[in-house]
Design a protein around this motif. Structure first.
Motif, short mmCIF file in Angstrom:
data_model
loop_
_atom_site.label_atom_id
_atom_site.label_comp_id
_atom_site.label_asym_id
_atom_site.label_seq_id
_atom_site.Cartn_x
_atom_site.Cartn_y
_atom_site.Cartn_z
N ALA A 183 7.55 8.94 -0.35
CA ALA A 183 5.85 7.88 -0.41
C ALA A 183 6.44 7.27 0.40
O ALA A 183 7.75 6.27 -0.41
CB ALA A 183 4.80 7.58 -1.91
N ARG A 237 3.95 0.31 2.08
CA ARG A 237 3.73 -0.36 2.71
C ARG A 237 4.08 -1.94 2.32
O ARG A 237 2.80 -2.01 2.01
CB ARG A 237 2.80 0.03 4.16
CG ARG A 237 3.32 1.22 4.74
CD ARG A 237 2.24 1.30 5.93
NE ARG A 237 2.97 3.00 5.95
CZ ARG A 237 2.33 3.87 7.23
NH1 ARG A 237 0.72 2.94 7.19
NH2 ARG A 237 2.34 4.36 7.39
N VAL A 255 1.33 4.90 0.84
CA VAL A 255 0.94 6.32 1.18
C VAL A 255 2.02 7.73 1.29
O VAL A 255 3.02 7.61 1.59
CB VAL A 255 1.23 5.91 3.06
CG1 VAL A 255 1.28 6.77 4.74
CG2 VAL A 255 0.72 4.92 3.82
N THR A 302 1.26 -1.62 -0.14
CA THR A 302 -0.08 0.06 0.20
C THR A 302 0.69 1.16 -0.05
O THR A 302 1.88 1.31 1.03
CB THR A 302 -0.97 0.23 1.11
OG1 THR A 302 -1.92 -1.41 0.89
CG2 THR A 302 -1.32 1.45 1.30
#
Length: 54
Positions: free
Chosen positions: A29, A32, A14, A12
């Motif tokens: 960024a 994860r 973020v 993911t």
């Protein structure tokens, strides 16, 4: 016969950009990694100078 393909995300993102505009992307960024995947799926990723995440 219908064929299907299941794609599971390995991570993911973020932060980063909201709009894919222009060609001078700047910033950073956090990616994860999904706990279902071993860390080996991103082995040697640091060898690349850039990464495009879709």
């Amino acid at each position: 016969m219908t064929k299907s393909l299941e794609i599971k995300p390995i991570a993911t993102v973020v932060g980063g950009r909201n709009e894919p505009t222009g060609d001078r992307w700047r910033g950073s960024a956090i990616v994860r990694l999904n706990r279902d995947f071993p860390v080996e799926v991103v082995q040697a990723l640091e060898e690349f100078s850039e990464l495009v995440v879709v």
